[in-house]
Design an enzyme around this catalytic site. Structure first.
Site, PDB file in Angstrom:
ATOM      1  CG  HIS A  53      18.862 -21.174  23.217  1.00 53.88           C
ATOM      2  ND1 HIS A  53      20.168 -21.013  23.594  1.00 53.88           N
ATOM      3  CD2 HIS A  53      18.364 -22.176  23.998  1.00 53.88           C
ATOM      4  CE1 HIS A  53      20.463 -21.871  24.557  1.00 53.88           C
ATOM      5  NE2 HIS A  53      19.377 -22.599  24.811  1.00 53.88           N
ATOM      6  CD  GLU A  55      20.492 -16.359  21.023  1.00 54.47           C
ATOM      7  OE1 GLU A  55      19.481 -16.933  21.515  1.00 54.47           O
ATOM      8  OE2 GLU A  55      21.536 -16.172  21.658  1.00 54.47           O
ATOM      9  CB  CYS A  83      24.800 -20.229  24.420  1.00 51.38           C
ATOM     10  SG  CYS A  83      23.745 -21.125  23.254  1.00 51.38           S
ATOM     11  CB  CYS A  86      22.964 -19.147  19.817  1.00 50.86           C
ATOM     12  SG  CYS A  86      21.463 -19.848  20.561  1.00 50.86           S
TER      13      CYS A  86
END
Length: 156
Positions: A53, A55, A83, A86
Site C-alpha cells: 500500500h 503508506e 486501513c 497500515c
C-alpha cells in the site's frame, strides 16, 4: 508546516498508481524539519504483494532514510484513510501525525470503520487529521473505478 503542499505530493503519488492501473492512493512521510524522507503509491498488483500500500511503501522508504524502524516526530500524508494494516504499521513506527484526505468507510482504520489511534490499549496514539483536498481525492478514486467498470463492460 504546509499540509496542503505535502498532500499535493501525495496526490502526485496517487496519480502514479492510477497510471499503473493500481488503486490511486499516494503517501509521503516528512521528518520534523519538513523534509520528505519517504514516498510511495499503491502497487500490490505489480509487486505481487498485498502489503504494498502507499503508506507501507512510504514508511519503508522513510525507515531506510533514517536507518531506523522508529519514525518518531514524523508526519504521514496519505490520500485515503489508512486501513488496519497500515494503521498498525503507523503505530509500530511511532509516526507522530497522520494527515489523510478522504475517509474510507469500507476499510478505514483511523476514524471510519475503526479508530485505532484512539485505542488506549495500544502504546502509541498518532494525531489524526483529515479532509485536505477531500473532494479531489474522492474524485480521483471514483473516476478510477468508473473507468475500470466501463472497460470491463466494453470487453463483455
Amino acid at each position: 508546516m504546509d499540509d496542503e503542499y505535502y498532500m499535493n505530493l501525495a496526490i502526485v503519488e496517487a496519480k502514479k498508481a492510477a497510471e499503473s492501473d493500481e488503486v490511486p492512493v499516494g503517501a509521503v512521510v516528512i521528518d520534523k524539519s519538513n523534509h520528505v524522507i519517504g514516498y510511495g503509491h499503491n502497487c500490490p498488483i505489480a509487486s505481487h504483494d498485498p502489503s504494498s500500500h502507499a503508506e507501507m511503501n512510504a514508511i519503508r522508504m522513510a525507515s531506510k532514510a533514517v536507518n531506523n524502524y522508529r519514525l518518531v516526530d514524523t508526519t504521514l500524508y496519505v490520500t485515503l484513510e489508512p486501513c488496519i494494516m497500515c494503521m498498525g504499521a503507523i503505530i509500530h513506527a511511532r509516526i507522530k501525525r497522520v494527515v489523510f484526505s478522504a475517509k474510507d468507510p469500507k476499510w478505514g482504520a483511523a476514524v471510519s470503520l475503526y479508530q485505532l489511534a484512539d485505542d488506549r490499549r495500544l502504546n502509541h496514539h498518532p494525531e489524526i487529521m483529515s479532509g485536505i483536498f477531500e473532494e479531489q481525492t474522492k474524485h480521483l478514486i471514483r473516476d478510477f473505478f468508473i473507468n475500470k467498470r466501463s472497460i470491463l463492460w466494453e470487453t463483455q
